[in-house]
Design a protein around this motif. Structure first.
Motif, short mmCIF file in Angstrom:
data_model
loop_
_atom_site.label_atom_id
_atom_site.label_comp_id
_atom_site.label_asym_id
_atom_site.label_seq_id
_atom_site.Cartn_x
_atom_site.Cartn_y
_atom_site.Cartn_z
N VAL A 273 -5.53 35.01 19.18
CA VAL A 273 -4.80 33.43 18.86
C VAL A 273 -6.18 32.48 19.58
N VAL A 274 -6.96 32.48 18.94
CA VAL A 274 -8.31 31.48 18.75
C VAL A 274 -8.47 31.41 17.40
N THR A 275 -9.35 32.47 17.27
CA THR A 275 -10.32 33.17 16.33
C THR A 275 -8.64 32.45 15.34
N GLU A 276 -7.55 32.97 15.20
CA GLU A 276 -6.83 33.23 14.29
C GLU A 276 -6.12 30.86 14.11
N GLY A 277 -6.44 30.69 15.03
CA GLY A 277 -5.73 28.90 14.54
C GLY A 277 -4.83 29.06 15.26
N GLU A 278 -4.56 29.41 16.42
CA GLU A 278 -3.38 29.57 17.33
C GLU A 278 -3.02 28.54 17.81
N VAL A 279 -4.83 27.90 18.39
CA VAL A 279 -4.56 27.09 19.69
C VAL A 279 -5.04 25.71 18.66
N LYS A 280 -4.58 24.34 19.44
CA LYS A 280 -5.13 23.08 19.23
C LYS A 280 -5.38 22.66 21.09
N TYR A 281 -7.13 21.97 20.31
CA TYR A 281 -7.56 21.19 21.26
C TYR A 281 -6.70 19.89 21.34
#
Length: 68
Positions: A32-40
């Motif tokens: 999910v991180v590599t697919e851009g689903e997480v915002k920081y």
């Protein structure tokens, strides 16, 4: 909103997603991180080893995690 109490200086992003129960495995977290689903802190972030610290906010699938 999920409030996560940090017990050290930081927690890796993947471990945070697992610790809050938003994903079931580390492998799922990496995907999910590599697919851009997480915002920081409001920005999409692709770093799997990102060090999340107190005061940071992480968003994933309409869930917001606040690190305290």
């Amino acid at each position: 909103m999920i409030e996560f109490k940090l017990e050290g200086d930081f927690i890796p992003l993947i471990q945070l997603l697992k610790a809050t129960g938003l994903v079931h495995t580390g492998g799922e977290a990496q995907i999910v991180v590599t697919e851009g689903e997480v915002k920081y802190n409001g920005q999409v972030d692709y770093r799997k080893r990102l060090k999340v610290k107190r005061g940071d906010e992480v968003e994933f699938r309409s869930q917001k995690i606040v690190v305290v």
